[in-house]
Design an enzyme around this catalytic site. Structure first.
Site, PDB file in Angstrom:
ATOM      1  N   LYS A  17       0.843  -1.210   0.000  1.00 41.54           N
ATOM      2  CA  LYS A  17       0.000   0.000   0.000  1.00 41.54           C
ATOM      3  C   LYS A  17       0.871   1.250   0.000  1.00 41.54           C
ATOM      4  O   LYS A  17       2.027   1.240   0.452  1.00 41.54           O
ATOM      5  CB  LYS A  17      -0.960   0.025   1.192  1.00 41.54           C
ATOM      6  CG  LYS A  17      -0.305   0.115   2.589  1.00 41.54           C
ATOM      7  CD  LYS A  17      -0.113   1.526   3.127  1.00 41.54           C
ATOM      8  CE  LYS A  17       0.454   1.498   4.549  1.00 41.54           C
ATOM      9  NZ  LYS A  17       1.146   2.716   4.956  1.00 41.54           N
ATOM     10  N   ASP A 144      -2.819  -2.187  10.000  1.00 42.98           N
ATOM     11  CA  ASP A 144      -2.975  -2.040   8.546  1.00 42.98           C
ATOM     12  C   ASP A 144      -3.580  -3.276   7.881  1.00 42.98           C
ATOM     13  O   ASP A 144      -3.826  -3.269   6.673  1.00 42.98           O
ATOM     14  CB  ASP A 144      -1.601  -1.786   7.890  1.00 42.98           C
ATOM     15  CG  ASP A 144      -1.145  -0.346   8.067  1.00 42.98           C
ATOM     16  OD1 ASP A 144      -2.003   0.538   8.261  1.00 42.98           O
ATOM     17  OD2 ASP A 144       0.079  -0.116   8.000  1.00 42.98           O
TER      18      ASP A 144
HETATM   19  O1  C5P Z   1      -0.923  -2.109  14.976  1.00 43.13           O
HETATM   20  P1  C5P Z   1       0.529  -2.203  14.682  1.00 43.13           P
HETATM   21  O2  C5P Z   1       1.183  -3.349  15.395  1.00 43.13           O
HETATM   22  O3  C5P Z   1       0.836  -2.229  13.215  1.00 43.13           O
HETATM   23  O4  C5P Z   1       1.191  -0.870  15.234  1.00 43.13           O
HETATM   24  C1  C5P Z   1       2.570  -0.745  15.450  1.00 43.13           C
HETATM   25  C2  C5P Z   1       2.820   0.417  16.384  1.00 43.13           C
HETATM   26  O5  C5P Z   1       2.497   1.641  15.728  1.00 43.13           O
HETATM   27  C3  C5P Z   1       1.966   0.420  17.634  1.00 43.13           C
HETATM   28  O6  C5P Z   1       2.588  -0.297  18.676  1.00 43.13           O
HETATM   29  C4  C5P Z   1       1.875   1.897  17.975  1.00 43.13           C
HETATM   30  O7  C5P Z   1       3.058   2.324  18.589  1.00 43.13           O
HETATM   31  C5  C5P Z   1       1.853   2.534  16.609  1.00 43.13           C
HETATM   32  N1  C5P Z   1       0.498   2.823  16.097  1.00 43.13           N
HETATM   33  C6  C5P Z   1      -0.256   3.821  16.703  1.00 43.13           C
HETATM   34  N2  C5P Z   1      -1.511   4.111  16.214  1.00 43.13           N
HETATM   35  C7  C5P Z   1      -2.003   3.452  15.155  1.00 43.13           C
HETATM   36  C8  C5P Z   1      -1.242   2.440  14.514  1.00 43.13           C
HETATM   37  C9  C5P Z   1       0.002   2.159  15.021  1.00 43.13           C
HETATM   38  O8  C5P Z   1       0.195   4.451  17.662  1.00 43.13           O
HETATM   39  N3  C5P Z   1      -3.221   3.767  14.689  1.00 43.13           N
END
Ligand code: C5P
Length: 295
Positions: A17, A144
């Site tokens: 993406k 994502d």
């Molecule tokens: O959800 P994911 O594991 O991909 O997110 C990785 C990190 O990115 C999270 O631990 C957080 O620190 C940050 N994040 C966030 N807000 C989001 C997506 C990700 O703070 N909407």
């Protein structure tokens, strides 16, 4: 317990993406952030082949030392989550990953692999889960994954899992290049929280330009708030954007938390000339086109 044995081997493409825009609108009590992003699936993809393993293990194999094969890999987590949901825990499988999406690039490579596993397993099991159930499962794996499951062009809000499908982008070509460093997503969110960035993308203007099919209007408004974070690596990001614009891009932007940067070109010839020029400086450099919804 699912009464249907899955039909192996399963193959699936996991598309990358790009962020046409990225806004962070609030810090949440759960440690995540509320986002407002226009996302686009592109043709750069990993290829997955899932085969049975008689020992009951679920693992990934990419041949790359920096891509883990165990539960740290989002594709493995997605497979385990799926097996739990259909009551088929203990079924072993190998997820062979042919990685083309660079790691640590802001192109959701790991999430795309996880989404491809969920899509492919659901097909192999005879579609026992609805698209909504798959998205809910994906969300437990990463923010994502829900977008990567569905794909196409969409407005993503909440943690990134609330999706509104949008009109397809007008016909164009992307040139994507990645500087040799990667940027940690949690680190960049932390820096954003600590800084006083005040500019935001004109998301309404972008949505209106998308609705009109106005490629110039879209490119003029592309914006990613993470580019404003005080971080010396953003100098390299700005240089990459400048190089893309010098090669004739209508607009250029960092995707996600980087470090990949892309330019939008009106036609294939100009894009290919730009790719050839940028390939002199960037080890990872490719062209791509927009891809429609997968689910
Ligand atoms: O959800 P994911 O594991 O991909 O997110 C990785 C990190 O990115 C999270 O631990 C957080 O620190 C940050 N994040 C966030 N807000 C989001 C997506 C990700 O703070 N909407």
């Amino acid at each position: 317990m699912s009464d249907q044995a899955p039909a192996f081997p399963i193959t699936e493409k996991a598309y990358a993406k790009l962020n046409i825009s990225l806004d962070v609108t609030a810090r949440r009590a759960d440690g995540y952030h509320d986002m407002l992003m226009i996302m686009q699936t592109v043709s750069l993809c990993d290829e997955l082949t899932i085969t049975p393993e008689s020992d009951g293990n679920v693992f990934a194999a990419s041949g790359l030392p920096y891509v883990p094969g165990d539960k740290r890999n989002l594709a493995v987590r997605a497979a385990l989550k799926y097996l739990e949901l259909v009551g088929d825990e203990g079924r072993g499988m190998k997820i062979a990953l042919r990685k083309r999406i660079p790691v640590g690039a802001g192109m959701a490579g790991g999430s795309a692999d996880a989404a491809a596993v969920l899509r492919a397993l659901n097909r192999a099991y005879g579609e026992p889960l609805t698209a909504e159930e798959l998205c809910a499962a994906g969300q437990t794996v990463g923010s994502d994954v829900a977008f990567c499951l569905r794909g196409g062009t969409a407005l993503a809000s909440g943690r990134g899992e609330i999706l509104t499908p949008l009109a397809a982008l007008p016909d164009c070509r992307f040139v994507i290049c990645k500087p040799d460093f990667s940027i940690s997503t949690p680190e960049l969110f932390k820096k954003l929280d600590e800084s006083r960035t005040s500019c935001h993308p004109d998301t309404d203007g972008l949505l209106a330009a998308l609705g009109r099919g106005d490629l110039d209007g879209i490119c003029r408004r592309m914006y990613n708030v993470f580019e404003d974070v005080p971080d010396r690596r953003m100098r390299t990001i700005r240089a990459a954007k400048g190089a893309l614009l010098d090669c004739g891009a209508l607009g250029a932007l960092m995707t996600g938390t980087g470090s990949a940067v892309f330019g939008v070109f009106r036609d294939a010839e100009r894009a290919e000339r730009a790719r050839a020029e940028l390939a002199k400086e960037y080890r990872f450099c490719c062209t791509a086109v927009a891809v429609g919804a997968q689910l």
